[in-house]
Design a protein around this motif. Sequence first.
Motif, PDB file in Angstrom:
ATOM      1  N   HIS A 113     -27.835  -0.265  38.267  1.00 50.32           N
ATOM      2  CA  HIS A 113     -28.334  -1.628  38.048  1.00 50.32           C
ATOM      3  C   HIS A 113     -27.434  -2.638  38.753  1.00 50.32           C
ATOM      4  CE1 HIS A 113     -29.733  -4.707  34.793  1.00 50.32           C
ATOM      5  NE2 HIS A 113     -29.122  -5.364  35.744  1.00 50.32           N
ATOM      6  N   ARG A 114     -26.150  -2.538  38.528  1.00 48.68           N
ATOM      7  CA  ARG A 114     -25.197  -3.482  39.154  1.00 48.68           C
ATOM      8  C   ARG A 114     -25.250  -3.378  40.681  1.00 48.68           C
ATOM      9  NH1 ARG A 114     -22.016  -1.551  34.904  1.00 48.68           N
ATOM     10  NH2 ARG A 114     -20.901  -0.163  36.327  1.00 48.68           N
ATOM     11  N   GLN A 115     -25.315  -2.169  41.206  1.00 49.00           N
ATOM     12  CA  GLN A 115     -25.341  -1.973  42.662  1.00 49.00           C
ATOM     13  C   GLN A 115     -26.610  -2.549  43.284  1.00 49.00           C
ATOM     14  OE1 GLN A 115     -24.860   2.288  42.760  1.00 49.00           O
ATOM     15  NE2 GLN A 115     -22.637   2.155  43.012  1.00 49.00           N
ATOM     16  N   ILE A 116     -27.750  -2.294  42.661  1.00 45.30           N
ATOM     17  CA  ILE A 116     -29.018  -2.791  43.212  1.00 45.30           C
ATOM     18  C   ILE A 116     -29.059  -4.316  43.167  1.00 45.30           C
ATOM     19  CG2 ILE A 116     -31.524  -2.889  42.832  1.00 45.30           C
ATOM     20  CD1 ILE A 116     -30.543  -0.295  44.171  1.00 45.30           C
ATOM     21  N   LEU A 117     -28.649  -4.905  42.045  1.00 46.16           N
ATOM     22  CA  LEU A 117     -28.662  -6.372  41.967  1.00 46.16           C
ATOM     23  C   LEU A 117     -27.697  -6.996  42.968  1.00 46.16           C
ATOM     24  CD1 LEU A 117     -29.117  -7.244  38.189  1.00 46.16           C
ATOM     25  CD2 LEU A 117     -30.815  -7.187  40.020  1.00 46.16           C
ATOM     26  N   ALA A 118     -26.565  -6.365  43.209  1.00 42.38           N
ATOM     27  CA  ALA A 118     -25.627  -6.877  44.223  1.00 42.38           C
ATOM     28  C   ALA A 118     -26.261  -6.816  45.610  1.00 42.38           C
ATOM     29  CB  ALA A 118     -24.324  -6.087  44.185  1.00 42.38           C
ATOM     30  N   LEU A 150     -34.567  -0.236  32.070  1.00 39.51           N
ATOM     31  CA  LEU A 150     -35.483  -0.492  33.190  1.00 39.51           C
ATOM     32  C   LEU A 150     -35.889  -1.959  33.236  1.00 39.51           C
ATOM     33  CD1 LEU A 150     -37.819   2.627  32.883  1.00 39.51           C
ATOM     34  CD2 LEU A 150     -35.899   2.321  34.449  1.00 39.51           C
ATOM     35  N   ARG A 151     -36.246  -2.503  32.072  1.00 39.86           N
ATOM     36  CA  ARG A 151     -36.618  -3.919  32.015  1.00 39.86           C
ATOM     37  C   ARG A 151     -35.468  -4.806  32.460  1.00 39.86           C
ATOM     38  NH1 ARG A 151     -38.677  -2.644  26.382  1.00 39.86           N
ATOM     39  NH2 ARG A 151     -40.837  -2.062  26.730  1.00 39.86           N
ATOM     40  N   GLY A 152     -34.257  -4.436  32.068  1.00 40.41           N
ATOM     41  CA  GLY A 152     -33.097  -5.232  32.455  1.00 40.41           C
ATOM     42  C   GLY A 152     -32.948  -5.353  33.957  1.00 40.41           C
ATOM     43  N   GLU A 205     -36.151 -10.152  39.149  1.00 34.88           N
ATOM     44  CA  GLU A 205     -37.058 -11.302  39.057  1.00 34.88           C
ATOM     45  C   GLU A 205     -36.285 -12.612  38.959  1.00 34.88           C
ATOM     46  OE1 GLU A 205     -40.351 -12.906  35.955  1.00 34.88           O
ATOM     47  OE2 GLU A 205     -40.533 -10.783  36.502  1.00 34.88           O
ATOM     48  N   VAL A 206     -35.214 -12.618  38.204  1.00 35.51           N
ATOM     49  CA  VAL A 206     -34.388 -13.832  38.075  1.00 35.51           C
ATOM     50  C   VAL A 206     -33.790 -14.206  39.430  1.00 35.51           C
ATOM     51  CG1 VAL A 206     -32.224 -14.726  37.108  1.00 35.51           C
ATOM     52  CG2 VAL A 206     -33.891 -13.606  35.621  1.00 35.51           C
ATOM     53  N   LEU A 207     -33.215 -13.239  40.138  1.00 34.86           N
ATOM     54  CA  LEU A 207     -32.632 -13.525  41.455  1.00 34.86           C
ATOM     55  C   LEU A 207     -33.685 -14.092  42.416  1.00 34.86           C
ATOM     56  CD1 LEU A 207     -30.386 -10.379  42.079  1.00 34.86           C
ATOM     57  CD2 LEU A 207     -29.625 -12.715  41.587  1.00 34.86           C
ATOM     58  N   LEU A 208     -34.852 -13.475  42.425  1.00 32.88           N
ATOM     59  CA  LEU A 208     -35.919 -13.930  43.312  1.00 32.88           C
ATOM     60  C   LEU A 208     -36.442 -15.302  42.897  1.00 32.88           C
ATOM     61  CD1 LEU A 208     -37.616 -10.488  43.699  1.00 32.88           C
ATOM     62  CD2 LEU A 208     -36.884 -11.916  45.632  1.00 32.88           C
ATOM     63  N   ARG A 266     -42.275 -12.341  40.520  1.00 32.12           N
ATOM     64  CA  ARG A 266     -42.897 -11.199  39.833  1.00 32.12           C
ATOM     65  C   ARG A 266     -43.775 -10.410  40.804  1.00 32.12           C
ATOM     66  NH1 ARG A 266     -44.689 -12.968  34.362  1.00 32.12           N
ATOM     67  NH2 ARG A 266     -42.452 -12.916  34.124  1.00 32.12           N
ATOM     68  N   LEU A 267     -44.455 -11.097  41.684  1.00 32.28           N
ATOM     69  CA  LEU A 267     -45.287 -10.432  42.682  1.00 32.28           C
ATOM     70  C   LEU A 267     -44.416  -9.595  43.635  1.00 32.28           C
ATOM     71  CD1 LEU A 267     -48.147 -10.101  43.823  1.00 32.28           C
ATOM     72  CD2 LEU A 267     -47.767 -12.181  45.147  1.00 32.28           C
ATOM     73  N   ILE A 268     -43.293 -10.148  44.045  1.00 35.49           N
ATOM     74  CA  ILE A 268     -42.383  -9.415  44.933  1.00 35.49           C
ATOM     75  C   ILE A 268     -41.843  -8.174  44.231  1.00 35.49           C
ATOM     76  CG2 ILE A 268     -40.148  -9.514  46.107  1.00 35.49           C
ATOM     77  CD1 ILE A 268     -40.797 -12.540  46.632  1.00 35.49           C
ATOM     78  N   VAL A 269     -41.394  -8.315  42.987  1.00 35.34           N
ATOM     79  CA  VAL A 269     -40.864  -7.162  42.244  1.00 35.34           C
ATOM     80  C   VAL A 269     -41.959  -6.107  42.094  1.00 35.34           C
ATOM     81  CG1 VAL A 269     -39.963  -6.372  40.012  1.00 35.34           C
ATOM     82  CG2 VAL A 269     -39.057  -8.444  41.057  1.00 35.34           C
ATOM     83  N   THR A 270     -43.172  -6.531  41.796  1.00 33.83           N
ATOM     84  CA  THR A 270     -44.280  -5.590  41.653  1.00 33.83           C
ATOM     85  C   THR A 270     -44.542  -4.859  42.964  1.00 33.83           C
ATOM     86  OG1 THR A 270     -45.262  -6.942  39.918  1.00 33.83           O
ATOM     87  CG2 THR A 270     -46.726  -5.385  41.022  1.00 33.83           C
ATOM     88  N   LEU A 271     -44.512  -5.579  44.078  1.00 32.71           N
ATOM     89  CA  LEU A 271     -44.728  -4.921  45.363  1.00 32.71           C
ATOM     90  C   LEU A 271     -43.624  -3.906  45.647  1.00 32.71           C
ATOM     91  CD1 LEU A 271     -46.425  -4.636  47.974  1.00 32.71           C
ATOM     92  CD2 LEU A 271     -44.807  -6.226  49.008  1.00 32.71           C
ATOM     93  N   THR A 272     -42.386  -4.225  45.299  1.00 30.89           N
ATOM     94  CA  THR A 272     -41.311  -3.247  45.569  1.00 30.89           C
ATOM     95  C   THR A 272     -41.550  -1.959  44.792  1.00 30.89           C
ATOM     96  OG1 THR A 272     -39.804  -4.120  43.872  1.00 30.89           O
ATOM     97  CG2 THR A 272     -39.580  -5.005  46.118  1.00 30.89           C
ATOM     98  N   ARG A 273     -42.083  -2.048  43.577  1.00 39.69           N
ATOM     99  CA  ARG A 273     -42.390  -0.829  42.807  1.00 39.69           C
ATOM    100  C   ARG A 273     -43.514  -0.064  43.495  1.00 39.69           C
ATOM    101  NH1 ARG A 273     -38.095  -0.350  41.665  1.00 39.69           N
ATOM    102  NH2 ARG A 273     -37.894  -2.111  42.995  1.00 39.69           N
ATOM    103  N   GLY A 274     -44.525  -0.783  43.962  1.00 39.82           N
ATOM    104  CA  GLY A 274     -45.622  -0.135  44.671  1.00 39.82           C
ATOM    105  C   GLY A 274     -45.179   0.495  45.981  1.00 39.82           C
ATOM    106  N   LEU A 275     -44.229  -0.129  46.648  1.00 37.98           N
ATOM    107  CA  LEU A 275     -43.722   0.439  47.899  1.00 37.98           C
ATOM    108  C   LEU A 275     -43.083   1.804  47.671  1.00 37.98           C
ATOM    109  CD1 LEU A 275     -42.114  -2.671  49.664  1.00 37.98           C
ATOM    110  CD2 LEU A 275     -44.277  -1.533  50.223  1.00 37.98           C
ATOM    111  N   VAL A 276     -42.440   1.982  46.531  1.00 38.14           N
ATOM    112  CA  VAL A 276     -41.829   3.276  46.217  1.00 38.14           C
ATOM    113  C   VAL A 276     -42.910   4.356  46.146  1.00 38.14           C
ATOM    114  CG1 VAL A 276     -40.518   4.594  44.513  1.00 38.14           C
ATOM    115  CG2 VAL A 276     -39.923   2.216  44.963  1.00 38.14           C
ATOM    116  N   ILE A 277     -44.009   4.040  45.499  1.00 43.88           N
ATOM    117  CA  ILE A 277     -45.110   5.003  45.388  1.00 43.88           C
ATOM    118  C   ILE A 277     -45.699   5.280  46.766  1.00 43.88           C
ATOM    119  CG2 ILE A 277     -47.397   5.426  44.381  1.00 43.88           C
ATOM    120  CD1 ILE A 277     -44.982   5.401  42.358  1.00 43.88           C
TER     121      ILE A 277
END
Length: 154
Positions: free
Chosen positions: A25-30, A88-90, A96-99, A118-129
Motif C-alpha cells: 500500500h505504501r509503495q503504490i501510493l508513493a 483493499l479499500r484503504g 482516489e484521494v491523491l487523484l 473514482r473513474l480513473i481508479v476504476t479504469l486502473t482495476r479494469g486495466l489489470v483484468i
Amino acid sequence: MLRGSLYNAYGDKEKIFVLAFKRYHRQILATCRDALAHPDLRIALETYFEKLIALMTSIGEGAHTRGCLTTKTAADETAKGEMILGALRGLLDGMEVLLTERLQKAGKLPLAPQEGARLIVTLTRGLVIMERVYSEPARLRASAAALIDLLLKK
C-alpha cells in the motif's frame, strides 16, 4: 521459519497478508504521488497510468506478468474477510484521494474531481483484468489515453 513460528509471531493468514499489504500500500501510493506531481495535468495522468501499467505488466516469478495484488485479491473468493476488504479499500481510497487532490488543482473539468478520480481508479482495476486477458500493454495505454482525453476535453 516453520508455519507455527510464523503464526505465533504474526497471527493467522489474514493478519500476515494485511501486514504485507500495508507495505505494498505504501509503495503504490508513493508511486502514484510521484507520478501525479508533474505540474501539467495531462503529463501527470500519463505518467500515473504509465507507471501502473509498467508495474502490472512487469514479469514476476514463473514468467507471468505481475498484475495487481489489490485486484487479484479483490477477485479471490477466499479473500472476503473484513480485515482484507478494509485493507483493499484503504489503498483504493488512498489512490482516489491523491487523484482528487490533483484534479482539484486542474481547474475546470467536465466532471467533479472526486468523480474523475473514482473513474480513473476504476479504469486502473479494469486495466489489470484486460492485461490478464490480452497481455497487450499498448491496448492498456490506449485505454488510459482515451480516458485522459475525455477528462481533459474543454
